[in-house]
Design a protein around this motif. Structure first.
Motif, PDB file in Angstrom:
ATOM      1  N   LEU A  31       0.853  -1.185   0.000  1.00  0.00           N
ATOM      2  CA  LEU A  31       0.000   0.000   0.000  1.00  0.00           C
ATOM      3  C   LEU A  31       0.884   1.228   0.000  1.00  0.00           C
ATOM      4  CD1 LEU A  31      -2.720   1.491   0.258  1.00  0.00           C
ATOM      5  CD2 LEU A  31      -2.495   1.251   2.748  1.00  0.00           C
ATOM      6  N   CYS A  32       0.619   2.147  -0.927  1.00  0.00           N
ATOM      7  CA  CYS A  32       1.409   3.375  -1.040  1.00  0.00           C
ATOM      8  C   CYS A  32       0.513   4.595  -0.897  1.00  0.00           C
ATOM      9  CB  CYS A  32       2.113   3.417  -2.393  1.00  0.00           C
ATOM     10  SG  CYS A  32       2.984   4.979  -2.722  1.00  0.00           S
ATOM     11  N   PHE A  33       0.955   5.543  -0.064  1.00  0.00           N
ATOM     12  CA  PHE A  33       0.348   6.868  -0.014  1.00  0.00           C
ATOM     13  C   PHE A  33       1.298   7.803  -0.741  1.00  0.00           C
ATOM     14  CE2 PHE A  33      -1.714   4.713   3.454  1.00  0.00           C
ATOM     15  CZ  PHE A  33      -3.009   5.211   3.442  1.00  0.00           C
ATOM     16  N   ALA A  34       0.810   8.475  -1.778  1.00  0.00           N
ATOM     17  CA  ALA A  34       1.661   9.330  -2.611  1.00  0.00           C
ATOM     18  C   ALA A  34       0.992  10.691  -2.762  1.00  0.00           C
ATOM     19  CB  ALA A  34       1.879   8.696  -3.974  1.00  0.00           C
ATOM     20  N   LEU A  35       1.655  11.719  -2.248  1.00  0.00           N
ATOM     21  CA  LEU A  35       1.122  13.075  -2.314  1.00  0.00           C
ATOM     22  C   LEU A  35       2.168  14.010  -2.905  1.00  0.00           C
ATOM     23  CD1 LEU A  35      -0.553  13.281   1.216  1.00  0.00           C
ATOM     24  CD2 LEU A  35      -1.653  12.767  -0.964  1.00  0.00           C
ATOM     25  N   PRO A  36       1.735  15.101  -3.514  1.00  0.00           N
ATOM     26  CA  PRO A  36       2.701  16.052  -4.086  1.00  0.00           C
ATOM     27  C   PRO A  36       3.451  16.792  -2.962  1.00  0.00           C
ATOM     28  CG  PRO A  36       0.456  16.913  -4.235  1.00  0.00           C
ATOM     29  CD  PRO A  36       0.344  15.503  -3.737  1.00  0.00           C
ATOM     30  N   ARG A  37       4.698  17.137  -3.251  1.00  0.00           N
ATOM     31  CA  ARG A  37       5.441  16.829  -4.466  1.00  0.00           C
ATOM     32  C   ARG A  37       5.960  15.409  -4.372  1.00  0.00           C
ATOM     33  NH1 ARG A  37       9.587  21.691  -4.861  1.00  0.00           N
ATOM     34  NH2 ARG A  37      10.036  20.748  -6.894  1.00  0.00           N
ATOM     35  N   HIS A  38       5.923  14.689  -5.496  1.00  0.00           N
ATOM     36  CA  HIS A  38       6.203  13.264  -5.472  1.00  0.00           C
ATOM     37  C   HIS A  38       7.706  12.990  -5.500  1.00  0.00           C
ATOM     38  CE1 HIS A  38       2.027  11.969  -5.998  1.00  0.00           C
ATOM     39  NE2 HIS A  38       1.897  13.081  -6.706  1.00  0.00           N
ATOM     40  N   PRO A  39       8.243  12.352  -4.449  1.00  0.00           N
ATOM     41  CA  PRO A  39       9.665  12.013  -4.457  1.00  0.00           C
ATOM     42  C   PRO A  39       9.988  10.990  -5.545  1.00  0.00           C
ATOM     43  CG  PRO A  39       8.749  11.881  -2.237  1.00  0.00           C
ATOM     44  CD  PRO A  39       7.597  11.984  -3.183  1.00  0.00           C
ATOM     45  N   LYS A  40      11.094  11.176  -6.193  1.00  0.00           N
ATOM     46  CA  LYS A  40      11.533  10.231  -7.218  1.00  0.00           C
ATOM     47  C   LYS A  40      11.657   8.830  -6.643  1.00  0.00           C
ATOM     48  CE  LYS A  40      15.379   9.476 -10.464  1.00  0.00           C
ATOM     49  NZ  LYS A  40      16.723   9.965 -10.873  1.00  0.00           N
ATOM     50  N   GLU A  41      12.075   8.746  -5.370  1.00  0.00           N
ATOM     51  CA  GLU A  41      12.248   7.446  -4.719  1.00  0.00           C
ATOM     52  C   GLU A  41      10.956   6.640  -4.676  1.00  0.00           C
ATOM     53  OE1 GLU A  41      15.384   6.887  -1.255  1.00  0.00           O
ATOM     54  OE2 GLU A  41      14.240   8.737  -0.995  1.00  0.00           O
ATOM     55  N   VAL A  42       9.828   7.323  -4.512  1.00  0.00           N
ATOM     56  CA  VAL A  42       8.555   6.608  -4.432  1.00  0.00           C
ATOM     57  C   VAL A  42       8.255   5.930  -5.764  1.00  0.00           C
ATOM     58  CG1 VAL A  42       6.057   6.865  -4.195  1.00  0.00           C
ATOM     59  CG2 VAL A  42       7.592   8.038  -2.612  1.00  0.00           C
ATOM     60  N   VAL A  43       8.415   6.667  -6.864  1.00  0.00           N
ATOM     61  CA  VAL A  43       8.178   6.099  -8.192  1.00  0.00           C
ATOM     62  C   VAL A  43       9.106   4.911  -8.432  1.00  0.00           C
ATOM     63  CG1 VAL A  43       8.250   6.557 -10.671  1.00  0.00           C
ATOM     64  CG2 VAL A  43       7.366   8.302  -9.109  1.00  0.00           C
ATOM     65  N   GLU A  44      10.376   5.062  -8.087  1.00  0.00           N
ATOM     66  CA  GLU A  44      11.345   3.988  -8.282  1.00  0.00           C
ATOM     67  C   GLU A  44      11.020   2.776  -7.416  1.00  0.00           C
ATOM     68  OE1 GLU A  44      15.200   6.826  -9.386  1.00  0.00           O
ATOM     69  OE2 GLU A  44      14.920   6.070  -7.347  1.00  0.00           O
ATOM     70  N   THR A  45      10.571   3.014  -6.189  1.00  0.00           N
ATOM     71  CA  THR A  45      10.252   1.908  -5.282  1.00  0.00           C
ATOM     72  C   THR A  45       9.023   1.147  -5.756  1.00  0.00           C
ATOM     73  OG1 THR A  45      11.218   3.091  -3.412  1.00  0.00           O
ATOM     74  CG2 THR A  45       9.722   1.287  -2.900  1.00  0.00           C
ATOM     75  N   LEU A  46       8.023   1.861  -6.255  1.00  0.00           N
ATOM     76  CA  LEU A  46       6.836   1.181  -6.775  1.00  0.00           C
ATOM     77  C   LEU A  46       7.189   0.340  -7.997  1.00  0.00           C
ATOM     78  CD1 LEU A  46       3.932   3.762  -6.443  1.00  0.00           C
ATOM     79  CD2 LEU A  46       4.732   2.041  -4.833  1.00  0.00           C
ATOM     80  N   GLU A  47       8.019   0.884  -8.862  1.00  0.00           N
ATOM     81  CA  GLU A  47       8.457   0.121 -10.038  1.00  0.00           C
ATOM     82  C   GLU A  47       9.200  -1.139  -9.593  1.00  0.00           C
ATOM     83  OE1 GLU A  47      10.802   0.926 -14.273  1.00  0.00           O
ATOM     84  OE2 GLU A  47      11.085   2.293 -12.579  1.00  0.00           O
ATOM     85  N   TYR A  48      10.048  -1.002  -8.586  1.00  0.00           N
ATOM     86  CA  TYR A  48      10.811  -2.144  -8.074  1.00  0.00           C
ATOM     87  C   TYR A  48       9.869  -3.159  -7.423  1.00  0.00           C
ATOM     88  CZ  TYR A  48      14.455  -4.727  -5.592  1.00  0.00           C
ATOM     89  OH  TYR A  48      15.284  -5.717  -5.124  1.00  0.00           O
ATOM     90  N   ALA A  49       8.907  -2.687  -6.648  1.00  0.00           N
ATOM     91  CA  ALA A  49       7.982  -3.578  -5.953  1.00  0.00           C
ATOM     92  C   ALA A  49       7.160  -4.401  -6.936  1.00  0.00           C
ATOM     93  CB  ALA A  49       7.065  -2.763  -5.048  1.00  0.00           C
ATOM     94  N   ARG A  50       6.683  -3.778  -7.989  1.00  0.00           N
ATOM     95  CA  ARG A  50       5.899  -4.528  -8.979  1.00  0.00           C
ATOM     96  C   ARG A  50       6.761  -5.559  -9.695  1.00  0.00           C
ATOM     97  NH1 ARG A  50       2.630  -0.908 -12.918  1.00  0.00           N
ATOM     98  NH2 ARG A  50       1.254  -2.704 -13.091  1.00  0.00           N
ATOM     99  N   ALA A  51       8.015  -5.182  -9.999  1.00  0.00           N
ATOM    100  CA  ALA A  51       8.921  -6.141 -10.638  1.00  0.00           C
ATOM    101  C   ALA A  51       9.199  -7.316  -9.717  1.00  0.00           C
ATOM    102  CB  ALA A  51      10.228  -5.443 -11.018  1.00  0.00           C
TER     103      ALA A  51
END
Length: 287
Positions: A190-210
């Motif tokens: 489960l991810c809570f994502a609010l602006p401004r969006h840290p680059k780390e969050v996008v990278e972590t979600l991509e990693y988690a799905r992989a």
């Protein structure tokens, strides 16, 4: 089942914009413009193409192409349409009756109305509840502005879920902790994502799905940068009228997800009763 585009959605500025964008294949730049418009939904009918371009961080021609992609002759036609469908009480001259603090509160009330309209179709939340309940452990991610949302969810979730793992600090160990959760048997994040969006969050979600995790995300808009890396995204708008964004709707949506998850955990009530008994024995709370 109720229509997910019921009155609660169509009657709010953000809801009308979301409905306008649905069904269109938008480029990344156009999604950025759409995201900006949703965040400034009450003001958009009164912005020029130059002002919107500046707010979205794109060129003025990009705004024109965006309007054409939505089926309008140009941005003036899009703005005219938005003014025509805006309810009278949202006109700029009437908003001037309220001071900036009142406007911020009224904007949050509008965001909650929009969320209520989205929840007319409970299916996405119910699906999320099943995914979160089934994941053992359950990693909960939220960095920077979203860390308080993630921490609040994790605090209450731990009372009914056997293994909740809060991921609220970035750094090189973040993916290590995702790996540890996967090895322990996690199936969802489960991810809570609010602006401004840290680059780390996008990278972590991509990693988690992989890594095989199903990603459930609470974000301020379906056009947020995390959308492309989420399996199920449920939007809850933030307020932008003050120096720092307000996030009443994302917080409430987090509690709704808690309820849906608890409904899928057969021993949730027993766990709550056990906690209450132990808390009373320890004198944990002042009555």
């Amino acid at each position: 089942m109720n229509n997910p585009k019921g009155d609660g959605v169509s009657d709010s500025p953000a809801g009308r914009l979301q409905a306008l964008f649905e069904g269109h294949r938008l480029t990344p730049t156009q999604r950025r413009i759409a995201h900006c418009m949703v965040r400034r939904a009450a003001d958009v009918p009164f912005l020029s193409s130059v002002e919107l371009a500046e707010l979205a961080g794109v060129s003025q021609p990009s705004v024109t192409r965006f309007a054409v992609a939505l089926g309008f002759d140009g941005y003036p036609a899009l703005r005219r349409h938005l003014r025509e469908v805006a309810p009278e009480e949202k006109k700029a001259e009437e908003r001037a009756e309220y001071n900036e603090y009142q406007q911020a509160v009224l904007a949050e009330i509008e965001n909650l109305r929009h969320l209520a309209g989205l929840l007319a179709d409970p299916a996405p939340v119910e699906r999320a509840g099943r995914l979160l309940a089934a994941s053992r452990p359950l990693p909960v991610l939220g960095l920077r502005a979203a860390s308080s949302q993630a921490r609040g969810f994790a605090y209450f979730a731990a009372k009914v879920h056997p293994d909740v793992r809060l991921l609220d600090e970035g750094g090189s160990m973040l993916t290590d902790r995702v790996d540890a959760a996967v090895r322990a048997g996690a199936t969802a994040l489960l991810c809570f994502a609010l602006p401004r969006h840290p680059k780390e969050v996008v990278e972590t979600l991509e990693y988690a799905r992989a890594a095989g995790l199903t990603v459930v995300t609470v974000a301020e808009s379906a056009f947020a940068p995390v959308a492309a890396h989420s399996d199920l995204l449920i939007p809850a708008a933030v307020g932008t009228g003050l120096a720092f964004d307000t996030a009443c709707a994302p917080m409430l949506l987090g509690r709704v997800l808690l309820e849906a998850m608890a409904d899928e955990l057969p021993d949730a009530q027993a766990r709550l009763e056990e906690f209450d008994t132990k808390a009373a024995a320890r004198g944990l709370f002042v009555e």
